[in-house]
Motif scaffolding. Sequence first.
Motif, PDB file in Angstrom:
ATOM      1  N   ALA A   1      -4.617 -25.315 -48.035  1.00 46.93           N
ATOM      2  CA  ALA A   1      -4.153 -26.415 -48.890  1.00 46.93           C
ATOM      3  C   ALA A   1      -5.297 -27.376 -49.199  1.00 46.93           C
ATOM      4  N   ARG A   2      -6.162 -27.598 -48.221  1.00 43.14           N
ATOM      5  CA  ARG A   2      -7.313 -28.485 -48.425  1.00 43.14           C
ATOM      6  C   ARG A   2      -8.224 -27.959 -49.528  1.00 43.14           C
ATOM      7  N   LEU A   3      -8.502 -26.665 -49.521  1.00 42.71           N
ATOM      8  CA  LEU A   3      -9.339 -26.076 -50.562  1.00 42.71           C
ATOM      9  C   LEU A   3      -8.745 -26.285 -51.944  1.00 42.71           C
ATOM     10  N   HIS A   4      -7.447 -26.014 -52.072  1.00 43.54           N
ATOM     11  CA  HIS A   4      -6.801 -26.169 -53.379  1.00 43.54           C
ATOM     12  C   HIS A   4      -6.811 -27.631 -53.822  1.00 43.54           C
ATOM     13  N   THR A   5      -6.665 -28.549 -52.884  1.00 42.30           N
ATOM     14  CA  THR A   5      -6.714 -29.979 -53.232  1.00 42.30           C
ATOM     15  C   THR A   5      -8.101 -30.371 -53.710  1.00 42.30           C
ATOM     16  N   ILE A   6      -9.153 -29.883 -53.024  1.00 36.59           N
ATOM     17  CA  ILE A   6     -10.529 -30.190 -53.426  1.00 36.59           C
ATOM     18  C   ILE A   6     -10.788 -29.702 -54.841  1.00 36.59           C
ATOM     19  N   TRP A   7     -10.316 -28.510 -55.161  1.00 39.22           N
ATOM     20  CA  TRP A   7     -10.526 -27.967 -56.499  1.00 39.22           C
ATOM     21  C   TRP A   7      -9.716 -28.753 -57.536  1.00 39.22           C
ATOM     22  N   ALA A   8      -8.510 -29.124 -57.183  1.00 36.16           N
ATOM     23  CA  ALA A   8      -7.700 -29.914 -58.120  1.00 36.16           C
ATOM     24  C   ALA A   8      -8.333 -31.265 -58.379  1.00 36.16           C
ATOM     25  N   ASP A   9      -8.862 -31.887 -57.339  1.00 30.23           N
ATOM     26  CA  ASP A   9      -9.521 -33.193 -57.499  1.00 30.23           C
ATOM     27  C   ASP A   9     -10.771 -33.081 -58.368  1.00 30.23           C
ATOM     28  N   ASP A  10     -11.365 -31.910 -58.417  1.00 25.80           N
ATOM     29  CA  ASP A  10     -12.549 -31.685 -59.244  1.00 25.80           C
ATOM     30  C   ASP A  10     -12.175 -31.189 -60.647  1.00 25.80           C
ATOM     31  N   ASN A  11     -10.855 -31.209 -60.936  1.00 22.32           N
ATOM     32  CA  ASN A  11     -10.343 -30.730 -62.234  1.00 22.32           C
ATOM     33  C   ASN A  11     -10.819 -29.304 -62.533  1.00 22.32           C
ATOM     34  N   ARG A  12     -10.822 -28.508 -61.496  1.00 25.94           N
ATOM     35  CA  ARG A  12     -11.285 -27.125 -61.619  1.00 25.94           C
ATOM     36  C   ARG A  12     -10.147 -26.177 -61.231  1.00 25.94           C
ATOM     37  N   PRO A  13      -9.622 -25.403 -62.181  1.00 23.61           N
ATOM     38  CA  PRO A  13      -8.559 -24.447 -61.837  1.00 23.61           C
ATOM     39  C   PRO A  13      -9.032 -23.448 -60.780  1.00 23.61           C
ATOM     40  N   TYR A  14      -8.166 -23.152 -59.844  1.00 24.54           N
ATOM     41  CA  TYR A  14      -8.502 -22.220 -58.766  1.00 24.54           C
ATOM     42  C   TYR A  14      -8.183 -20.804 -59.250  1.00 24.54           C
ATOM     43  N   ASP A  15      -9.063 -20.264 -60.118  1.00 19.36           N
ATOM     44  CA  ASP A  15      -8.828 -18.939 -60.681  1.00 19.36           C
ATOM     45  C   ASP A  15     -10.144 -18.201 -60.852  1.00 19.36           C
ATOM     46  N   ILE A  16     -10.075 -16.977 -61.379  1.00 18.46           N
ATOM     47  CA  ILE A  16     -11.250 -16.107 -61.437  1.00 18.46           C
ATOM     48  C   ILE A  16     -12.294 -16.591 -62.437  1.00 18.46           C
ATOM     49  N   GLU A  17     -11.910 -17.501 -63.336  1.00 18.16           N
ATOM     50  CA  GLU A  17     -12.836 -17.948 -64.370  1.00 18.16           C
ATOM     51  C   GLU A  17     -13.617 -19.190 -63.992  1.00 18.16           C
ATOM     52  N   ASN A  18     -13.270 -19.847 -62.893  1.00 16.11           N
ATOM     53  CA  ASN A  18     -13.822 -21.170 -62.638  1.00 16.11           C
ATOM     54  C   ASN A  18     -14.539 -21.309 -61.300  1.00 16.11           C
ATOM     55  N   GLY A  19     -15.097 -20.236 -60.830  1.00 13.84           N
ATOM     56  CA  GLY A  19     -15.887 -20.318 -59.614  1.00 13.84           C
ATOM     57  C   GLY A  19     -17.188 -21.068 -59.835  1.00 13.84           C
ATOM     58  N   VAL A  20     -17.701 -21.657 -58.775  1.00 13.02           N
ATOM     59  CA  VAL A  20     -18.984 -22.360 -58.836  1.00 13.02           C
ATOM     60  C   VAL A  20     -20.103 -21.329 -58.967  1.00 13.02           C
ATOM     61  N   HIS A  21     -21.112 -21.645 -59.754  1.00 11.03           N
ATOM     62  CA  HIS A  21     -22.231 -20.719 -59.904  1.00 11.03           C
ATOM     63  C   HIS A  21     -22.860 -20.482 -58.528  1.00 11.03           C
ATOM     64  N   PRO A  22     -23.160 -19.227 -58.208  1.00 12.58           N
ATOM     65  CA  PRO A  22     -23.671 -18.930 -56.849  1.00 12.58           C
ATOM     66  C   PRO A  22     -24.950 -19.669 -56.500  1.00 12.58           C
ATOM     67  N   LYS A  23     -25.786 -19.994 -57.488  1.00  9.94           N
ATOM     68  CA  LYS A  23     -27.011 -20.735 -57.184  1.00  9.94           C
ATOM     69  C   LYS A  23     -26.698 -22.109 -56.608  1.00  9.94           C
ATOM     70  N   ILE A  24     -25.609 -22.705 -57.083  1.00 11.77           N
ATOM     71  CA  ILE A  24     -25.215 -24.023 -56.570  1.00 11.77           C
ATOM     72  C   ILE A  24     -24.771 -23.901 -55.111  1.00 11.77           C
ATOM     73  N   SER A  25     -23.995 -22.862 -54.819  1.00  8.12           N
ATOM     74  CA  SER A  25     -23.544 -22.657 -53.439  1.00  8.12           C
ATOM     75  C   SER A  25     -24.714 -22.334 -52.516  1.00  8.12           C
ATOM     76  N   VAL A  26     -25.645 -21.505 -52.991  1.00 11.10           N
ATOM     77  CA  VAL A  26     -26.808 -21.160 -52.168  1.00 11.10           C
ATOM     78  C   VAL A  26     -27.624 -22.407 -51.858  1.00 11.10           C
ATOM     79  N   GLN A  27     -27.813 -23.261 -52.869  1.00  7.68           N
ATOM     80  CA  GLN A  27     -28.564 -24.493 -52.659  1.00  7.68           C
ATOM     81  C   GLN A  27     -27.871 -25.394 -51.648  1.00  7.68           C
ATOM     82  N   LYS A  28     -26.540 -25.518 -51.772  1.00 12.89           N
ATOM     83  CA  LYS A  28     -25.784 -26.334 -50.817  1.00 12.89           C
ATOM     84  C   LYS A  28     -25.863 -25.726 -49.415  1.00 12.89           C
TER      85      LYS A  28
END
Length: 421
Positions: A367-394
């Motif tokens: 539920a926490r993950l879905h809330t974080i994505w909703a707060d970021d106005n990002r649908p939790y679906d296959i089209e709206n994942g974060v670019h992997p370079k951003i995750s690698v940097q983080k």
Amino acid sequence: MTSPARAYPLTRPSVRQYIFSPQLFLRPSIRLKSSLYVLSITIIILVILALNAATSTSNPPEVDVNTVPSHDSPADSGEGKDVAKGKDAHLVDQEIQRSFEEPDFSLLASAQPHEIGCDIPLDGKDKGVFMFLGIFSAADKRERRDLYRQVVIPDFPSDQFTIKFILGTPPFPENPIGQEAIARTVLMNKVEAEMREFGDMVMLPMIDNIDLGKTHEYFKWVAKEYSGPGRVKGRPRFVMKADDDTILVMPNLISGFKDLNCADNVYWGTSAGRSHYFGDYFRGLAYAMSWPLVSWIGNAEMPPAHIIKIEDARTGQWLRHLDPVTDPVKRIDMGWTMGDWNQLDVGVETVALHWLKLDDWVKEQHARLHTIWADDNRPYDIENGVHPKISVQKGRQTPERAQKEHQRQKDLGWDVGGNLD
């Protein structure tokens, strides 16, 4: 006058007479019986030796992975039973580490990944799937499987993911007719009914113990299930192994793999928090490989010494067999975007949460993950994942809570020889 011939008495001498008169052993009847006894025993020994030789040299029958196995795993040996009980049997630390450094000739001699290739379309008659996700479970973990079926798995599109719970068989009790044996039979009946009901479980032909080569047996099952020349329907581009206390962030999983070429030797996961004892590897909470690597590993008949113990480090060991020129490994390290949920700075860049030991934690963190994505106005679906370079940097930034845990482990004396990150 000639004296009459002396004859042996008709009655059998006593044991005492044999002891004090050993010449009695020379009687013709005794010699004949002794010869017959010796001959009979010799024949019996020769027959036993011949049967043993025939059994040891004959080819073992092929195991049907879709049936419940009999005693047919390393756990049935004396060493395996000790390992299953958490012991090291005859192994000592030096020997274990040496087994992580030795080459395995079945891996070196089999078809290499670049020869296997990855011609896997995602549409058409012989379409494959984007990813095969194997969630390691156990026979008695029905409640956890039901929780994942209800909460976690619905996040994943069924046309792109094949998801299976990966089980081994429960240990065999020493007493085959005792209460433990009855309980095991009842449990197996429940598991088989669950398998028929959901169709999302794989029973590997081995006793369920992660230290006895379950990961290799999993890759072996996948490689066999989707083997064959040319295109094979359902064959996955990528294969992931995950624990049943891990939540994978589906949109970021899609974005992380969608632009990768599965013909490359992709090895994806996290090294954050691993030990330095066993070389380069990704932690077992969740890691993935491309189809050529899985097929190469799964088709290698490695000896137990090269499949038991520390499953995630074993995978890293296998990959070190590859020729860096013809088969370079593409390592994608997500760092601290994957790890224990109470050590991470969880955000939209997060890829996986681990150590969800309680069912309530699974529900809360999902539920926490879905809330974080909703707060970021990002649908939790296959089209709206974060670019992997951003995750690698983080992931290159060690969270404060992870640093504190690292220091706590050092204070406890776990950092032996600088083995901790």
